[in-house]
Design a protein around this motif. Structure first.
Motif, short mmCIF file in Angstrom:
data_model
loop_
_atom_site.label_atom_id
_atom_site.label_comp_id
_atom_site.label_asym_id
_atom_site.label_seq_id
_atom_site.Cartn_x
_atom_site.Cartn_y
_atom_site.Cartn_z
N PHE A 3 -21.84 86.24 48.00
CA PHE A 3 -21.72 84.89 48.57
C PHE A 3 -20.26 84.48 48.74
O PHE A 3 -19.94 83.67 49.61
CB PHE A 3 -22.48 83.89 47.70
CG PHE A 3 -23.97 84.06 47.78
CD1 PHE A 3 -24.65 83.87 48.97
CD2 PHE A 3 -24.71 84.43 46.67
CE1 PHE A 3 -26.03 84.04 49.06
CE2 PHE A 3 -26.09 84.60 46.74
CZ PHE A 3 -26.74 84.41 47.94
N LEU A 4 -19.38 85.04 47.93
CA LEU A 4 -17.95 84.78 48.08
C LEU A 4 -17.47 85.19 49.46
O LEU A 4 -16.68 84.47 50.10
CB LEU A 4 -17.17 85.54 47.00
CG LEU A 4 -15.65 85.63 47.17
CD1 LEU A 4 -15.02 84.25 47.00
CD2 LEU A 4 -15.06 86.61 46.17
N ILE A 5 -17.95 86.33 49.96
CA ILE A 5 -17.46 86.85 51.23
C ILE A 5 -18.36 86.51 52.43
O ILE A 5 -17.98 86.77 53.57
CB ILE A 5 -17.26 88.38 51.17
CG1 ILE A 5 -18.59 89.09 50.93
CG2 ILE A 5 -16.26 88.74 50.08
CD1 ILE A 5 -18.49 90.60 50.94
N GLU A 29 -20.39 77.92 51.24
CA GLU A 29 -21.28 76.88 50.71
C GLU A 29 -22.20 77.44 49.63
O GLU A 29 -22.33 76.84 48.55
CB GLU A 29 -22.13 76.27 51.84
CG GLU A 29 -23.07 75.17 51.34
CD GLU A 29 -23.93 74.60 52.46
OE1 GLU A 29 -24.79 73.74 52.16
OE2 GLU A 29 -23.76 75.01 53.62
N ASP A 30 -22.84 78.58 49.92
CA ASP A 30 -23.73 79.19 48.92
C ASP A 30 -22.95 79.63 47.68
O ASP A 30 -23.45 79.52 46.56
CB ASP A 30 -24.45 80.39 49.52
CG ASP A 30 -25.51 80.00 50.54
OD1 ASP A 30 -25.98 78.84 50.49
OD2 ASP A 30 -25.86 80.83 51.39
N TYR A 31 -21.74 80.10 47.91
CA TYR A 31 -20.88 80.54 46.80
C TYR A 31 -20.55 79.37 45.89
O TYR A 31 -20.68 79.48 44.65
CB TYR A 31 -19.61 81.16 47.36
CG TYR A 31 -18.51 81.34 46.36
CD1 TYR A 31 -18.53 82.40 45.46
CD2 TYR A 31 -17.43 80.45 46.32
CE1 TYR A 31 -17.50 82.56 44.53
CE2 TYR A 31 -16.40 80.61 45.41
CZ TYR A 31 -16.44 81.66 44.51
OH TYR A 31 -15.43 81.81 43.59
N LYS A 33 -22.14 76.52 45.53
CA LYS A 33 -23.33 76.04 44.85
C LYS A 33 -23.75 76.97 43.71
O LYS A 33 -24.13 76.51 42.63
CB LYS A 33 -24.48 75.86 45.84
CG LYS A 33 -24.29 74.67 46.77
CD LYS A 33 -25.50 74.47 47.68
CE LYS A 33 -25.33 73.22 48.53
NZ LYS A 33 -26.49 73.00 49.42
N LEU A 34 -23.68 78.28 43.96
CA LEU A 34 -24.03 79.24 42.92
C LEU A 34 -23.08 79.12 41.73
O LEU A 34 -23.53 79.08 40.58
CB LEU A 34 -23.99 80.67 43.47
CG LEU A 34 -24.20 81.79 42.44
CD1 LEU A 34 -25.56 81.66 41.76
CD2 LEU A 34 -24.06 83.16 43.10
N CYS A 35 -21.79 79.05 42.00
CA CYS A 35 -20.81 78.96 40.92
C CYS A 35 -20.96 77.66 40.14
O CYS A 35 -20.89 77.65 38.90
CB CYS A 35 -19.39 79.08 41.48
SG CYS A 35 -18.94 80.75 41.98
N ILE A 36 -21.18 76.56 40.86
CA ILE A 36 -21.37 75.29 40.17
C ILE A 36 -22.60 75.34 39.29
O ILE A 36 -22.60 74.87 38.15
CB ILE A 36 -21.48 74.13 41.20
CG1 ILE A 36 -20.13 73.92 41.89
CG2 ILE A 36 -21.92 72.84 40.51
CD1 ILE A 36 -20.19 72.95 43.06
N PHE A 37 -23.67 75.94 39.82
CA PHE A 37 -24.90 76.07 39.04
C PHE A 37 -24.64 76.92 37.79
O PHE A 37 -24.96 76.49 36.67
CB PHE A 37 -25.98 76.73 39.90
CG PHE A 37 -27.32 76.81 39.22
CD1 PHE A 37 -28.31 75.88 39.50
CD2 PHE A 37 -27.60 77.82 38.30
CE1 PHE A 37 -29.55 75.94 38.87
CE2 PHE A 37 -28.83 77.89 37.67
CZ PHE A 37 -29.81 76.95 37.95
N LEU A 38 -24.07 78.09 37.97
CA LEU A 38 -23.85 78.99 36.84
C LEU A 38 -22.90 78.41 35.81
O LEU A 38 -23.20 78.37 34.62
CB LEU A 38 -23.31 80.34 37.34
CG LEU A 38 -24.19 81.16 38.28
CD1 LEU A 38 -23.49 82.48 38.61
CD2 LEU A 38 -25.55 81.44 37.67
N PHE A 39 -21.75 77.93 36.29
CA PHE A 39 -20.71 77.51 35.36
C PHE A 39 -21.07 76.20 34.65
O PHE A 39 -20.66 76.00 33.50
CB PHE A 39 -19.38 77.37 36.10
CG PHE A 39 -18.92 78.64 36.77
CD1 PHE A 39 -19.45 79.87 36.40
CD2 PHE A 39 -17.96 78.62 37.77
CE1 PHE A 39 -19.05 81.05 37.00
CE2 PHE A 39 -17.55 79.79 38.38
CZ PHE A 39 -18.09 81.02 38.00
N SER A 40 -21.84 75.35 35.30
CA SER A 40 -22.29 74.11 34.65
C SER A 40 -23.20 74.44 33.47
O SER A 40 -23.01 73.94 32.35
CB SER A 40 -23.04 73.22 35.64
OG SER A 40 -22.20 72.78 36.68
N GLY A 41 -24.18 75.31 33.71
CA GLY A 41 -25.10 75.69 32.65
C GLY A 41 -24.42 76.45 31.53
O GLY A 41 -24.74 76.26 30.35
#
Length: 221
Positions: A73-75, A79-81, A83-91
């Motif tokens: 998703f980084l490359i 947007e998906d990247y 959201k994924l990072c925010i989801f992972l890092f928040s949890g």
């Protein structure tokens, strides 16, 4: 070096990965300090789940699963990247906070013979390198759910049913592995699922598609 600099300039949003410099020292600190006087996470259901060393395969695939998803998703989709990072890092941050103030661990690990086969050898290695503390909620479970959500919601992957199906099966296998390897209690698994549900609503909203959102908005007037 030139290629690295070019990559960084092109994908400046990779800066979010600097979160590793927050998570890893914090996690290592907890691993070293939480060694006794912790709350044991143990449910009666745990005693009914047999140990199975073969689940070490999906358990270890977790590292590739999460890393590959972040890189993909980084490359391909900023947007998906994000959201994924925010989801992972928040949890992951919430998990560290919980483990900091609510010291927890398990007493589920069986005595195993590392010479039995390659799978028990790998489990023995995991047992040696990863303590049985700081288990609630399970990051293995939480991150697996987060990656599959990102895959399932990706517009680029919408037509790739095999990838989406494979992701779902791997997610389920990883979640099962945490309890069949006695790395986690079912309490840790349930806690991760609840946390994922809460963070999902914050990051994505509870509608799975644009059409779902239109229907919801229309229903609300």
């Amino acid at each position: 070096m030139t290629r690295i600099l070019a990559f960084v300039r092109k994908y400046k949003h990779a800066w979010l990965l600097l979160y590793a410099f927050i998570y890893l020292p914090w996690f290592c600190y907890l691993e070293k300090t939480v060694t006794r006087n912790f709350h044991v996470m143990h449910a009666s259901l745990d005693d009914l789940i047999p140990f199975n060393e073969y689940f070490i395969v999906p358990y270890l695939l977790w590292f590739l699963y999460v890393g590959a998803a972040i890189f993909y998703f980084l490359i391909t989709s900023k947007e998906d990247y994000y959201k994924l990072c925010i989801f992972l890092f928040s949890g992951m941050t919430i998990s560290l906070i919980i483990c900091t103030f609510f010291r927890n661990g398990t007493d589920l690990r069986p005595v195993i013979d590392p010479d039995k086969n390659i799978f028990t050898a790998l489990v023995a290695y995991i047992y040696r390198t990863d303590t049985c503390t700081n288990v609630f909620p399970s990051i293995h479970v939480y991150n697996s759910i987060g990656v599959h959500i990102a895959v399932a919601r990706s517009e680029r992957l919408r037509g790739h049913r095999l990838i989406r199906l494979g992701s779902g099966l791997l997610m389920i296998s990883i979640c099962m592995a945490t309890v069949f390897l006695k790395q986690h209690s079912v309490i840790d698994l349930i806690g991760a699922v609840i946390l994922a549900y809460v963070i999902y609503g914050i990051v994505y909203g509870y509608s799975w598609s644009a059409q779902d959102k239109k229907v919801t908005q229309k229903a609300l007037g």
